[in-house]
Design a protein around this motif. Structure first.
Motif, PDB file in Angstrom:
ATOM      1  N   VAL A 195       0.813  -1.167  -0.029  1.00 35.95           N
ATOM      2  CA  VAL A 195       0.034  -0.120  -0.129  1.00 35.95           C
ATOM      3  C   VAL A 195       1.076   1.431  -0.152  1.00 35.95           C
ATOM      4  N   GLY A 197       2.615   4.335   1.040  1.00 34.34           N
ATOM      5  CA  GLY A 197       2.858   5.073   2.389  1.00 34.34           C
ATOM      6  C   GLY A 197       3.317   3.941   3.322  1.00 34.34           C
ATOM      7  N   GLY A 199       5.974   2.204   2.930  1.00 29.70           N
ATOM      8  CA  GLY A 199       7.477   2.226   2.946  1.00 29.70           C
ATOM      9  C   GLY A 199       8.424   1.577   1.985  1.00 29.70           C
ATOM     10  N   LYS A 200       7.475   1.500   0.738  1.00 32.24           N
ATOM     11  CA  LYS A 200       8.031   0.802  -0.263  1.00 32.24           C
ATOM     12  C   LYS A 200       9.317   1.073  -0.936  1.00 32.24           C
ATOM     13  N   LYS A 206      16.459   0.934   0.798  1.00 31.86           N
ATOM     14  CA  LYS A 206      17.478   0.272   1.717  1.00 31.86           C
ATOM     15  C   LYS A 206      18.055  -1.136   1.289  1.00 31.86           C
ATOM     16  N   ARG A 227       2.878   7.935  -8.152  1.00 34.74           N
ATOM     17  CA  ARG A 227       3.125   9.225  -7.101  1.00 34.74           C
ATOM     18  C   ARG A 227       4.559   9.771  -7.826  1.00 34.74           C
ATOM     19  N   THR A 338       7.569  -2.783   8.099  1.00 35.92           N
ATOM     20  CA  THR A 338       8.222  -1.507   8.391  1.00 35.92           C
ATOM     21  C   THR A 338       7.669  -0.806   9.640  1.00 35.92           C
ATOM     22  N   ASP A 341       9.671   0.387  14.850  1.00 38.39           N
ATOM     23  CA  ASP A 341      10.159   1.380  15.819  1.00 38.39           C
ATOM     24  C   ASP A 341       8.860   2.325  16.427  1.00 38.39           C
ATOM     25  N   GLY A 364      11.806  -2.858   9.286  1.00 39.77           N
ATOM     26  CA  GLY A 364      12.284  -1.841   9.223  1.00 39.77           C
ATOM     27  C   GLY A 364      12.269  -0.823  10.427  1.00 39.77           C
ATOM     28  N   GLY A 366      13.224   2.278  11.323  1.00 40.30           N
ATOM     29  CA  GLY A 366      13.472   3.524  11.574  1.00 40.30           C
ATOM     30  C   GLY A 366      13.924   4.179  10.048  1.00 40.30           C
ATOM     31  N   GLU A 367      13.784   5.555  10.026  1.00 44.62           N
ATOM     32  CA  GLU A 367      13.691   6.210   8.800  1.00 44.62           C
ATOM     33  C   GLU A 367      15.494   6.309   8.331  1.00 44.62           C
TER      34      GLU A 367
HETATM   35  P1  GDP Z   1       5.861   4.395  -0.287  1.00 44.87           P
HETATM   36  O1  GDP Z   1       4.739   5.141  -0.562  1.00 44.87           O
HETATM   37  O2  GDP Z   1       5.025   3.078   0.294  1.00 44.87           O
HETATM   38  O3  GDP Z   1       6.712   4.314  -1.236  1.00 44.87           O
HETATM   39  O4  GDP Z   1       6.463   4.906   1.146  1.00 44.87           O
HETATM   40  P2  GDP Z   1       7.706   5.747   1.339  1.00 44.87           P
HETATM   41  O5  GDP Z   1       8.709   4.816   0.951  1.00 44.87           O
HETATM   42  O6  GDP Z   1       7.671   6.962   0.748  1.00 44.87           O
HETATM   43  O7  GDP Z   1       7.686   5.853   2.904  1.00 44.87           O
HETATM   44  C1  GDP Z   1       6.617   6.661   3.399  1.00 44.87           C
HETATM   45  C2  GDP Z   1       7.058   7.167   5.071  1.00 44.87           C
HETATM   46  O8  GDP Z   1       7.295   6.131   5.745  1.00 44.87           O
HETATM   47  C3  GDP Z   1       8.545   7.825   4.774  1.00 44.87           C
HETATM   48  O9  GDP Z   1       8.404   8.992   5.608  1.00 44.87           O
HETATM   49  C4  GDP Z   1       9.554   6.986   5.265  1.00 44.87           C
HETATM   50  O10 GDP Z   1      10.597   7.571   5.930  1.00 44.87           O
HETATM   51  C5  GDP Z   1       8.662   6.341   6.333  1.00 44.87           C
HETATM   52  N1  GDP Z   1       9.293   4.958   6.729  1.00 44.87           N
HETATM   53  C6  GDP Z   1       9.670   3.663   5.903  1.00 44.87           C
HETATM   54  N2  GDP Z   1      10.231   2.925   6.607  1.00 44.87           N
HETATM   55  C7  GDP Z   1      10.065   3.071   7.704  1.00 44.87           C
HETATM   56  C8  GDP Z   1      10.639   2.643   9.189  1.00 44.87           C
HETATM   57  O11 GDP Z   1      10.855   1.409   9.116  1.00 44.87           O
HETATM   58  N3  GDP Z   1      10.724   3.445  10.250  1.00 44.87           N
HETATM   59  C9  GDP Z   1      10.003   4.639  10.319  1.00 44.87           C
HETATM   60  N4  GDP Z   1       9.911   5.243  11.495  1.00 44.87           N
HETATM   61  N5  GDP Z   1       9.646   5.165   9.142  1.00 44.87           N
HETATM   62  C10 GDP Z   1       9.828   4.468   8.093  1.00 44.87           C
END
Ligand code: GDP
Length: 394
Positions: A195, A197, A199-200, A206, A227, A338, A341, A364, A366-367
Motif C-alpha cells: 500500500v 505510504g 514504505g515501499k 534500503k 506518485r 516497516t 520502531d 524496518g 527507522g527512517e
Molecule cells: P511508499 O509510498 O510505500 O513508497 O512509502 P515511502 O517509502 O515513501 O515511505 C513513507 C514514509 O514512511 C517515509 O516518511 C519513510 O521515511 C517512512 N518509513 C519507511 N520505513 C520506515 C521505518 O522502518 N520506520 C519509520 N519510522 N519510518 C519509515
C-alpha cells in the motif's frame, strides 16, 4: 524741428516692428528636438523581444579575471553498513514493544501465583500487542502446559519458557533468505509491492544498500509512476550507492517501466533488479489488474525471483486485511514489516506470518538509510523481551 521729430519716431517704429518680425518667426519655427535615433529604432523590437539582454563586459575590456563555471562532481558513492548483527544493534528501536513484552508480560509471569486471572491478563497483553487471537491462545496454552509439567517457578525459567514459545510461534525453520543472486548471468528480479505510504520506495532504497554492502550490483526500476516524487526518491537512494535507476515519463505505464528496467538490467549485466510499484488501494480490481500486468510483462524476460510485500507495522490488523489483496494479485514470497520502531505492537510479526503463511524476511526499524534488518526470530524475541541471547540459550 517737428518734421525731424516725426521722422525719428517713424524710424523708431520701423525698427521695433522689424525686431519683432525677426524674433516671433524664430520662436514659432523652433524645430521639435529629434528623438535619439536608437530610442526610436528599438522600441518596436523591444515589444516583441522583451528587455534587452545585457552584454557582459569582456575580460579584456575590464581586466577582471572571470571564474570558469564550477565543475559539478557526482556525489561520492557511499559504503553501506554490513547487514550482519543489525537487528541486535537496532534492538533499542523496539523499546515501545519492549514495554509490553519485556516489562508487561515478564512482570505478569513473575507473580508468586499464576492463577486463572493472571493467565487471562497474559492473554490480554499478547492480544493487545497484536499477536492475534489464534496465535495468543496457542502460546498461552503451551506456556501453561510447560510450566505445569516442568513445575517452573523462577522468573528466569519462566522468561526462558516465554521466549521459547514466542520463537516457536515465529517458526524459526522458515527460509528467510532473499533470492537476489543472478542465475547464469541473468539478474535476479525482485518486485516490491504494498500500500502507498507503507514504505515501499524507502525499503527498495534500503534493500539496494543491503545488496551493495554484500558486494552485489543493483539496478532500480521506478514503476511507481502514480506518485510523482517516487522516481526522484528512488533515484536519490540509488545514486548514493552507485545504482542506476530506470524511470519512465510522468504517468507512464508501470508495466512498461518495469519491463524496460529488467531489459536494462540484463543489458548492463547487474546482479539484481529491484522494481518499486504503486499500491493504490481505492480500487481493488484496478490494483490487481495493474500488478498482474507488471508481473506478466516482467516475466516475458524470465521468472520473478522474489516478490516482497511491504507492510506498515503500525496499521496492525487492518494492514493484514489489505495485505490479502496483494497476495491474491501476485505470488508474495516474503514480507518486510516497516515502522516497527513506531509501535508498541511488535506482536504483529507473529500475526502476519500466521495469517498470511509468508515469512517475514526483513524489518524496518527507522527512517535512517541503514535501518533495515534481516529478520531473525530468536534475536527479535530477545530484543522484545530485553533479554540477552546467552541467558535464553543457557
Ligand atoms: P511508499 O509510498 O510505500 O513508497 O512509502 P515511502 O517509502 O515513501 O515511505 C513513507 C514514509 O514512511 C517515509 O516518511 C519513510 O521515511 C517512512 N518509513 C519507511 N520505513 C520506515 C521505518 O522502518 N520506520 C519509520 N519510522 N519510518 C519509515
Amino acid at each position: 524741428m517737428t518734421e525731424y521729430l516725426l521722422i525719428a519716431l517713424a524710424l523708431l517704429g520701423v525698427l521695433i516692428l522689424g525686431g519683432l518680425g525677426l524674433v516671433v518667426p524664430r520662436l514659432r519655427r523652433r524645430p521639435e528636438p529629434p528623438l535619439p535615433q536608437t530610442e526610436v529604432d528599438t522600441r518596436a523590437e523591444e515589444d516583441l523581444a522583451g528587455p534587452p539582454v545585457e552584454a557582459p563586459e569582456s575580460e579584456l575590456s575590464t581586466g577582471i579575471l572571470v571564474e570558469p563555471p564550477p565543475v559539478v562532481e557526482a556525489p561520492p558513492v557511499e559504503v553501506p553498513e554490513p547487514t550482519a548483527g543489525r537487528l541486535v544493534r537496532l534492538r533499542s528501536r523496539l523499546s515501545r514493544s519492549q514495554n509490553v513484552f519485556g516489562k508487561g508480560l515478564l512482570g505478569l509471569l513473575s507473580r508468586d501465583h499464576l492463577d486463572e486471572d493472571a493467565w487471562e491478563e497474559i492473554e490480554d497483553s499478547l492480544i493487545t500487542a497484536d499477536v492475534g487471537i489464534d496465535a495468543t491462545r496457542d502460546i498461552v496454552d503451551r506456556l501453561r502446559e510447560r510450566t505445569r509439567v516442568l513445575g517452573t517457578r523462577s522468573a528466569t525459567d519462566l522468561r526462558t519458557l516465554l521466549a521459547a514459545e514466542l520463537v516457536h510461534a515465529l517458526d524459526p525453520t522458515l527460509d528467510r533468505s532473499l533470492r537476489t543472486a543472478p542465475k547464469e548471468g541473468v539478474p535476479a528480479v525482485v518486485l516490491v509491492v504494498g500500500v502507498n505510504g507503507a514504505g515501499k520506495t524507502t525499503t527498495c532504497g534500503k534493500i539496494a544498500r543491503v545488496l551493495v554492502a554484500d558486494g552485489r550490483t543493483v539496478l532500480l526500476g521506478a514503476a511507481d509512476t502514480f506518485r510523482a516524487a517516487a522516481a526522484d526518491q528512488l533515484e536519490t537512494w540509488g545514486g548514493r550507492v552507485g545504482a542506476e535507476t530506470v524511470r519512465g515519463p510522468e504517468a507512464a505505464d508501470p508495466a512498461s517501466v518495469a519491463f524496460d528496467a529488467v531489459k536494462r538490467g540484463i543489458d548492463t549485466g547487474v546482479d539484481t533488479v529491484l522494481i518499486d510499484t504503486a499500491g493504490r488501494l481505492q480500487n481493488k480490481i484496478g490494483l490487481m489488474d495493474e500488478l498482474g500486468k507488471v508481473k506478466r510483462v516482467v516475466e516475458k524476460h524470465g521468472p520473478i525471483d522474489e516478490t516482497l510485500l511491504i507492510l506498515d507495522a503500525t496499521t496492525g490488523q487492518n494492514g493484514l486485511e489489505q495485505a490479502r489483496v496483494f497476495t491474491e494479485a501476485v505470488n508474495v514470497t516474503g514480507v518486510v514489516l516497516t515502522k516497527l520502531d513506531g509501535t508498541a505492537k511488535g506482536g504483529i510479526v507473529i500475526a502476519v506470518q500466521r495469517k498470511l503463511g509468508i515469512p517475514v524476511k526483513l524489518v524496518g526499524l527507522g527512517e535512517g538509510k541503514d535501518d533495515l534488518a534481516p529478520f531473525d526470530p530468536a534475536q527479535f524475541v530477545d530484543a522484545l523481551l530485553g533479554t540477552e541471547p546467552l541467558a535464553r540459550d543457557a
